[in-house]
Design a protein around this motif. Structure first.
Motif, PDB file in Angstrom:
ATOM      1  N   ASP A   1       0.830  -1.205   0.000  1.00  0.00           N
ATOM      2  CA  ASP A   1       0.000   0.000   0.000  1.00  0.00           C
ATOM      3  C   ASP A   1       0.866   1.257   0.000  1.00  0.00           C
ATOM      4  N   THR A   2       1.966   1.220   0.737  1.00  0.00           N
ATOM      5  CA  THR A   2       2.872   2.365   0.783  1.00  0.00           C
ATOM      6  C   THR A   2       3.480   2.627  -0.591  1.00  0.00           C
ATOM      7  N   GLY A   3       3.985   1.587  -1.221  1.00  0.00           N
ATOM      8  CA  GLY A   3       4.572   1.753  -2.550  1.00  0.00           C
ATOM      9  C   GLY A   3       3.573   2.245  -3.577  1.00  0.00           C
ATOM     10  N   THR A   4       2.375   1.676  -3.543  1.00  0.00           N
ATOM     11  CA  THR A   4       1.327   2.082  -4.477  1.00  0.00           C
ATOM     12  C   THR A   4       0.951   3.548  -4.266  1.00  0.00           C
ATOM     13  N   GLU A   5       0.825   3.952  -3.015  1.00  0.00           N
ATOM     14  CA  GLU A   5       0.435   5.337  -2.709  1.00  0.00           C
ATOM     15  C   GLU A   5       1.530   6.324  -3.100  1.00  0.00           C
ATOM     16  N   LEU A   6       2.777   5.973  -2.893  1.00  0.00           N
ATOM     17  CA  LEU A   6       3.869   6.855  -3.323  1.00  0.00           C
ATOM     18  C   LEU A   6       3.815   7.063  -4.837  1.00  0.00           C
ATOM     19  N   ALA A   7       3.659   5.969  -5.574  1.00  0.00           N
ATOM     20  CA  ALA A   7       3.590   6.077  -7.038  1.00  0.00           C
ATOM     21  C   ALA A   7       2.383   6.898  -7.472  1.00  0.00           C
ATOM     22  N   ARG A   8       1.243   6.683  -6.841  1.00  0.00           N
ATOM     23  CA  ARG A   8       0.023   7.416  -7.188  1.00  0.00           C
ATOM     24  C   ARG A   8       0.216   8.916  -7.029  1.00  0.00           C
ATOM     25  N   ARG A   9       1.009   9.311  -6.037  1.00  0.00           N
ATOM     26  CA  ARG A   9       1.255  10.730  -5.771  1.00  0.00           C
ATOM     27  C   ARG A   9       2.444  11.279  -6.565  1.00  0.00           C
ATOM     28  N   GLY A  10       3.112  10.435  -7.320  1.00  0.00           N
ATOM     29  CA  GLY A  10       4.271  10.888  -8.076  1.00  0.00           C
ATOM     30  C   GLY A  10       5.488  11.136  -7.207  1.00  0.00           C
ATOM     31  N   ILE A  11       5.558  10.454  -6.073  1.00  0.00           N
ATOM     32  CA  ILE A  11       6.678  10.597  -5.139  1.00  0.00           C
ATOM     33  C   ILE A  11       7.641   9.428  -5.357  1.00  0.00           C
ATOM     34  N   THR A  12       8.914   9.734  -5.497  1.00  0.00           N
ATOM     35  CA  THR A  12       9.939   8.713  -5.682  1.00  0.00           C
ATOM     36  C   THR A  12      10.215   7.994  -4.369  1.00  0.00           C
ATOM     37  N   LEU A  13      10.265   6.680  -4.433  1.00  0.00           N
ATOM     38  CA  LEU A  13      10.643   5.853  -3.284  1.00  0.00           C
ATOM     39  C   LEU A  13      12.166   5.802  -3.187  1.00  0.00           C
ATOM     40  N   VAL A  14      12.687   6.095  -2.006  1.00  0.00           N
ATOM     41  CA  VAL A  14      14.098   5.886  -1.680  1.00  0.00           C
ATOM     42  C   VAL A  14      14.109   4.800  -0.617  1.00  0.00           C
ATOM     43  N   TYR A  15      14.853   3.739  -0.852  1.00  0.00           N
ATOM     44  CA  TYR A  15      14.836   2.633   0.124  1.00  0.00           C
ATOM     45  C   TYR A  15      16.157   1.899   0.067  1.00  0.00           C
ATOM     46  N   GLY A  16      16.272   0.827   0.829  1.00  0.00           N
ATOM     47  CA  GLY A  16      17.530   0.116   1.005  1.00  0.00           C
ATOM     48  C   GLY A  16      18.016  -0.742  -0.137  1.00  0.00           C
ATOM     49  N   GLY A  17      17.321  -0.765  -1.261  1.00  0.00           N
ATOM     50  CA  GLY A  17      17.815  -1.419  -2.468  1.00  0.00           C
ATOM     51  C   GLY A  17      17.656  -2.924  -2.539  1.00  0.00           C
ATOM     52  N   GLY A  18      17.021  -3.528  -1.554  1.00  0.00           N
ATOM     53  CA  GLY A  18      16.901  -4.979  -1.531  1.00  0.00           C
ATOM     54  C   GLY A  18      15.690  -5.503  -2.287  1.00  0.00           C
ATOM     55  N   ASN A  19      15.765  -6.791  -2.604  1.00  0.00           N
ATOM     56  CA  ASN A  19      14.652  -7.458  -3.292  1.00  0.00           C
ATOM     57  C   ASN A  19      13.939  -8.451  -2.374  1.00  0.00           C
ATOM     58  N   ILE A  20      14.211  -8.374  -1.079  1.00  0.00           N
ATOM     59  CA  ILE A  20      13.665  -9.337  -0.123  1.00  0.00           C
ATOM     60  C   ILE A  20      12.816  -8.626   0.921  1.00  0.00           C
ATOM     61  N   GLY A  21      11.949  -9.365   1.573  1.00  0.00           N
ATOM     62  CA  GLY A  21      11.156  -8.875   2.682  1.00  0.00           C
ATOM     63  C   GLY A  21      10.261  -7.712   2.305  1.00  0.00           C
ATOM     64  N   LEU A  22       9.979  -6.868   3.305  1.00  0.00           N
ATOM     65  CA  LEU A  22       9.135  -5.708   3.073  1.00  0.00           C
ATOM     66  C   LEU A  22       9.809  -4.731   2.118  1.00  0.00           C
ATOM     67  N   MET A  23      11.150  -4.716   2.115  1.00  0.00           N
ATOM     68  CA  MET A  23      11.864  -3.848   1.165  1.00  0.00           C
ATOM     69  C   MET A  23      11.484  -4.210  -0.268  1.00  0.00           C
ATOM     70  N   GLY A  24      11.535  -5.474  -0.586  1.00  0.00           N
ATOM     71  CA  GLY A  24      11.177  -5.905  -1.933  1.00  0.00           C
ATOM     72  C   GLY A  24       9.715  -5.637  -2.242  1.00  0.00           C
ATOM     73  N   ALA A  25       8.845  -5.818  -1.253  1.00  0.00           N
ATOM     74  CA  ALA A  25       7.407  -5.607  -1.455  1.00  0.00           C
ATOM     75  C   ALA A  25       7.086  -4.150  -1.755  1.00  0.00           C
ATOM     76  N   VAL A  26       7.695  -3.217  -1.020  1.00  0.00           N
ATOM     77  CA  VAL A  26       7.414  -1.806  -1.260  1.00  0.00           C
ATOM     78  C   VAL A  26       7.966  -1.369  -2.610  1.00  0.00           C
ATOM     79  N   ALA A  27       9.146  -1.857  -2.975  1.00  0.00           N
ATOM     80  CA  ALA A  27       9.728  -1.498  -4.278  1.00  0.00           C
ATOM     81  C   ALA A  27       8.899  -2.075  -5.420  1.00  0.00           C
ATOM     82  N   ASP A  28       8.519  -3.338  -5.314  1.00  0.00           N
ATOM     83  CA  ASP A  28       7.726  -3.977  -6.374  1.00  0.00           C
ATOM     84  C   ASP A  28       6.386  -3.276  -6.565  1.00  0.00           C
ATOM     85  N   ALA A  29       5.746  -2.891  -5.469  1.00  0.00           N
ATOM     86  CA  ALA A  29       4.454  -2.213  -5.568  1.00  0.00           C
ATOM     87  C   ALA A  29       4.607  -0.832  -6.193  1.00  0.00           C
ATOM     88  N   THR A  30       5.675  -0.132  -5.847  1.00  0.00           N
ATOM     89  CA  THR A  30       5.921   1.187  -6.445  1.00  0.00           C
ATOM     90  C   THR A  30       6.113   1.046  -7.941  1.00  0.00           C
TER      91      THR A  30
END
Length: 188
Positions: free
Chosen positions: A24-53
């Motif tokens: 939901d966080t990743g989707t909402e950031l994208a919907r608002r046109g806000i760039t996600l900055v995160y830890g660069g991983g593809n695992i866990g919640l990090m991967g989930a937020v990046a994939d959703a964005t």
């Protein structure tokens, strides 16, 4: 707000609601046109937020230490992946890139990142708003501890008041628009 740093776990946690909150966080950031900055991983919640964005058409910047890239934990599908030498450099770079900070459930690394940003805010380093995604009251024990710090005279109450705590990412991001910087602890 152009860029929001999201701190979160490299694990999914036991509650499926944690992954849902990350998505939901990743989707909402994208919907608002806000760039996600995160830890660069593809695992866990990090991967989930990046994939959703990404799935919602958003932009993602990851910052990851070389040691973790070499363990094949880097997300290779994001637009920008910066590598740094140390975890301290990762935190510093994420802080430099971000206008605001959102914290999802996570472990010790997430707690350390949150503590560093809150301490920087206290010292007047100019950090923007900080919000906790309080999924199933995950952050309530920490909020209670911060209240104890206020009541014991170790934390001015304005820092607790300025911390946005809500279970819904949309509400956290909405609250950022009316956020008031508490200023350095010496200013008031």
């Amino acid at each position: 707000m152009r860029r929001v740093a999201v701190y979160c776990g490299s694990a999914h946690g036991h509650d499926p609601a944690f992954v849902e909150a990350a998505r939901d966080t990743g989707t909402e950031l994208a919907r608002r046109g806000i760039t996600l900055v995160y830890g660069g991983g593809n695992i866990g919640l990090m991967g989930a937020v990046a994939d959703a964005t990404l799935a919602a058409g958003g932009e993602v910047i990851g910052v990851i230490p070389t040691q973790l890239v070499n363990r094949e934990m880097a997300h290779r599908g994001i637009q920008v992946l910066e590598t740094v030498d140390t975890m301290a450099q990762r935190k510093a770079r994420m802080e430099e890139l971000a206008d605001a900070f959102v914290v999802l459930p996570g472990g010790l690394g997430t707690l350390e990142e949150l503590g560093q940003v809150l301490t920087g805010q206290l010292l007047g380093f100019g950090y923007g708003p900080v919000g906790l995604i309080n999924t199933h009251d995950y952050w309530q024990p920490l909020v209670s501890q911060l209240e104890t710090m206020v009541h014991s005279g170790f934390l001015p109450s304005r820092y607790l008041t300025s911390l946005v705590v809500n279970p819904r990412p949309v509400d956290v991001l909405d609250a950022f628009s009316s956020w008031n910087n508490p200023g350095a602890k010496w200013d008031q």
